[in-house]
Enzyme design. Structure first.
Site, mmCIF file in Angstrom:
data_model
loop_
_atom_site.group_PDB
_atom_site.id
_atom_site.type_symbol
_atom_site.label_atom_id
_atom_site.label_comp_id
_atom_site.label_asym_id
_atom_site.label_seq_id
_atom_site.Cartn_x
_atom_site.Cartn_y
_atom_site.Cartn_z
ATOM 1 N N GLY A 28 37.942 36.393 31.019
ATOM 2 C CA GLY A 28 39.395 36.392 31.106
ATOM 3 C C GLY A 28 39.984 35.317 30.223
ATOM 4 N N GLY A 44 34.608 29.962 26.506
ATOM 5 C CA GLY A 44 33.413 29.497 27.196
ATOM 6 C C GLY A 44 33.518 28.238 28.024
ATOM 7 N N GLU A 74 39.179 36.584 22.443
ATOM 8 C CA GLU A 74 40.254 37.587 22.450
ATOM 9 C C GLU A 74 41.551 37.063 21.835
ATOM 10 O OE1 GLU A 74 39.674 40.514 22.765
ATOM 11 O OE2 GLU A 74 38.159 40.897 24.297
ATOM 12 N N HIS A 93 44.819 38.150 30.658
ATOM 13 C CA HIS A 93 43.754 39.159 30.553
ATOM 14 C C HIS A 93 42.656 38.795 31.543
ATOM 15 C CE1 HIS A 93 40.452 41.555 29.357
ATOM 16 N NE2 HIS A 93 39.825 40.595 28.702
ATOM 17 N N HIS A 95 39.083 40.331 33.975
ATOM 18 C CA HIS A 95 38.065 41.355 34.236
ATOM 19 C C HIS A 95 38.035 41.602 35.750
ATOM 20 C CE1 HIS A 95 35.706 40.176 30.333
ATOM 21 N NE2 HIS A 95 36.892 40.676 30.089
ATOM 22 N N TYR A 114 53.989 53.388 45.073
ATOM 23 C CA TYR A 114 55.172 53.239 44.212
ATOM 24 C C TYR A 114 55.151 51.979 43.358
ATOM 25 C CZ TYR A 114 57.223 50.150 47.800
ATOM 26 O OH TYR A 114 57.473 49.133 48.678
ATOM 27 N N HIS A 155 36.519 47.609 30.352
ATOM 28 C CA HIS A 155 36.633 46.187 29.979
ATOM 29 C C HIS A 155 37.442 45.385 31.003
ATOM 30 C CE1 HIS A 155 37.448 43.092 26.557
ATOM 31 N NE2 HIS A 155 37.533 42.536 27.747
ATOM 32 N N TYR A 208 66.664 45.327 40.963
ATOM 33 C CA TYR A 208 66.300 44.124 41.704
ATOM 34 C C TYR A 208 65.643 43.105 40.781
ATOM 35 C CZ TYR A 208 67.298 46.188 46.230
ATOM 36 O OH TYR A 208 67.929 46.738 47.289
HETATM 37 ZN ZN LIG Z 1 37.807 40.591 28.264
#
Ligand SMILES: [Zn+2]
Length: 215
Positions: A28, A44, A74, A93, A95, A114, A155, A208
């Site tokens: 992530g 890392g 990423e 992002h 996982h 919803y 992914h 809202y």
């Molecule tokens: Zn990823």
């Protein structure tokens, strides 16, 4: 230190995501854009050991401005989103398990609740591409068009918003939504809400201020 508040908020968000089980290990990544600069998680580093100083600051072309470590692999995904979407100020992002599982099953998050209306339209699954590639970034930007969330096939999940708090909240709602669908579909064939109902809820949520109703 540049973007001090943003870098501190990224550390807090990553640790929240980790505690909530939305990211495992060093998976992530999270970023915040301010002007022409992007603060983004390094590659890392365990989130328990992440500090604001270790969160790098890069330009929109990827050049490091104040970054002691290599950025997340990423980075192209984050930069492509900011380049394509001028209103976006934060990208999360993960996982997270339910979103990742569902990303291997469907092309669109089914309208089992919803809450699917809170992301600006059906949440699409971007076609798989190798992590860290420009191809994956392109696929995700395409799936995110007019939306604040997408899944990336086999992914994980991506959520975006004007601010980091909202992008983080959306990642939690998206994970919940994917989990509900997986539970329902493992017990039977879920009834899905029709597109007209989702459109009506989307209009109501917009009234809202994009916040989900409490009921
Ligand atoms: Zn990823």
């Amino acid at each position: 230190m540049l973007l001090t508040d943003a870098r501190e908020a990224i550390v807090t968000t990553c640790q929240d995501l980790s505690r909530a089980g939305l990211v495992v290990g060093t998976a992530g990544n999270v970023s915040v854009r301010e002007g022409d600069l992007v603060a983004v998680t390094p590659s890392g580093v365990r989130y328990a050991e992440l500090t604001a100083e270790l969160v790098g600051v890069h330009r929109l072309d990827g050049a490091a401005v104040e970054a002691p470590l290599a950025p997340t692999s990423e980075l192209p995904l984050h930069l492509a989103i900011y380049t394509a979407r001028l209103e976006v100020g934060a990208v999360v992002h993960t996982h997270s398990p339910a979103a990742t599982a569902l990303s291997a099953l469907v092309d669109e998050v089914p309208a089992v609740h919803y809450y699917v209306a809170m992301f600006g339209g059906p949440v699409l699954v971007a076609p798989y591409a190798t992590y860290g590639t420009d191809e994956l970034a392109r696929n995700a930007v395409q799936a995110l068009r007019d939306r604040t969330a997408c899944l990336m096939g086999n992914h994980g999940a991506v959520t975006v918003s004007h601010d980091l708090v909202t992008a983080h909240d959306k990642s939690v709602y998206l994970e919940w939504l994917c989990d509900v669908y997986l539970r329902a579909s493992s017990a039977g064939v879920p009834r899905l809400l029709p597109p007209a109902e989702i459109a009506a809820v989307a209009a109501k949520l917009a009234g809202y201020g994009q916040r989900p109703p409490s009921a």
